[in-house]
Design a protein around this motif. Structure first.
Motif, mmCIF file in Angstrom:
data_model
loop_
_atom_site.group_PDB
_atom_site.id
_atom_site.type_symbol
_atom_site.label_atom_id
_atom_site.label_comp_id
_atom_site.label_asym_id
_atom_site.label_seq_id
_atom_site.Cartn_x
_atom_site.Cartn_y
_atom_site.Cartn_z
ATOM 1 N N PHE A 40 -23.674 -57.062 9.214
ATOM 2 C CA PHE A 40 -25.073 -56.947 8.788
ATOM 3 C C PHE A 40 -25.477 -55.525 8.424
ATOM 4 N N ASN A 41 -24.684 -54.548 8.830
ATOM 5 C CA ASN A 41 -24.968 -53.166 8.433
ATOM 6 C C ASN A 41 -24.215 -52.740 7.176
ATOM 7 N N ALA A 42 -23.329 -53.585 6.666
ATOM 8 C CA ALA A 42 -22.476 -53.191 5.536
ATOM 9 C C ALA A 42 -23.227 -53.043 4.203
ATOM 10 N N PRO A 43 -24.172 -53.942 3.846
ATOM 11 C CA PRO A 43 -24.895 -53.767 2.578
ATOM 12 C C PRO A 43 -25.743 -52.492 2.593
ATOM 13 N N SER A 44 -25.954 -51.901 1.435
ATOM 14 C CA SER A 44 -26.672 -50.624 1.359
ATOM 15 C C SER A 44 -28.104 -50.721 1.872
ATOM 16 N N GLU A 45 -28.747 -51.893 1.709
ATOM 17 C CA GLU A 45 -30.123 -52.080 2.188
ATOM 18 C C GLU A 45 -30.177 -52.948 3.443
ATOM 19 N N GLY A 46 -29.021 -53.191 4.060
ATOM 20 C CA GLY A 46 -28.997 -53.975 5.274
ATOM 21 C C GLY A 46 -29.022 -55.476 5.020
ATOM 22 N N SER A 47 -29.496 -56.231 6.015
ATOM 23 C CA SER A 47 -29.479 -57.695 5.961
ATOM 24 C C SER A 47 -30.784 -58.258 6.485
ATOM 25 N N VAL A 48 -31.194 -59.402 5.907
ATOM 26 C CA VAL A 48 -32.416 -60.071 6.359
ATOM 27 C C VAL A 48 -32.141 -61.551 6.561
ATOM 28 N N ASN A 49 -32.968 -62.159 7.412
ATOM 29 C CA ASN A 49 -32.893 -63.594 7.667
ATOM 30 C C ASN A 49 -34.233 -64.226 7.330
ATOM 31 N N ILE A 50 -34.186 -65.445 6.790
ATOM 32 C CA ILE A 50 -35.397 -66.214 6.533
ATOM 33 C C ILE A 50 -35.495 -67.279 7.615
#
Length: 210
Positions: A94-104
């Motif tokens: 969840f920290n790998a993407p440049s803008e982080g990760s979100v959940n709906i």
């Protein structure tokens, strides 16, 4: 933005559609459920629509954490988005993407964290519920809130009618959330953990349309 979407079922299908139409989204890589033998129309809904759109697809049962990180790096993923993905993601994912990760999540967090929020909304006769886009952290639905949208719950609602109402607010939720994530001055709101409640799974209560 390049998006990695890990989603399932009916609301997951709406999320895919909203991202597909969002002008700030450049490409979408999709990780979802796929069972060619299933007769449930919702089990393969996200897979079928993503395939029709022409997006790169991965079967969620065949992708482990190491492969997920490779997908994120290879496709220069800016944001990971999840819905009804029934596993807690490890920090390195969840920290790998440049803008982080979100959940709906289908409740108004911090109320009804966990796998069965809609059932508990009905059980407790809540007057409203909604969708929350929140940052993914190491907890279960505990991360800071990016955006929420609300619906009213009447005395005659069922799980199906609530889900159909929730589907109608997916697009505005995603549009507002993507806009805020792209705003460098925006700060997500930390959840008030003292107000949190848990929605444990209710046996035989699952509706795959969610």
């Amino acid at each position: 933005m390049n998006i990695l979407l890990m989603a399932n079922w009916g609301i997951g299908l709406e999320i895919l559609g909203a991202l597909h139409l969002n002008s700030l989204v450049k490409d979408i890589i999709v990780v979802t459920h796929h069972d060619a033998e299933s007769e449930d129309p919702w089990q393969n809904a996200v897979f079928s629509q993503a395939d029709e759109y022409g997006y790169t697809l991965y079967d969620e049962t065949r992708v482990n954490s190491d492969e997920m990180i490779k997908i994120i790096k290879k496709n220069k993923i800016d944001l990971l988005v999840t819905h009804a993905y029934m596993k807690l993601l490890p920090e390195q994912v969840f920290n790998a993407p440049s803008e982080g990760s979100v959940n709906i999540h289908p409740s108004l967090l911090p109320k009804y964290r966990g796998p069965s929020p809609t059932q508990w909304v009905l059980k407790n006769k809540e007057p409203e519920t909604g969708l929350t886009c929140h940052v993914i952290d190491s907890g279960m639905d505990t991360g800071p809130i990016i955006h929420q949208t609300r619906i009213q719950v009447t005395s005659v609602e069922t799980i199906d009618t609530i889900i159909e109402k929730l589907k109608t607010i997916v697009a505005p939720l995603m549009d507002a959330s993507i806009r805020k994530i792209n705003d460098e001055d925006f700060i997500p709101k930390v959840q008030d953990h003292a107000q949190a409640s848990i929605a444990p799974r209710i046996m035989n209560g699952r509706n795959n349309n969610v």
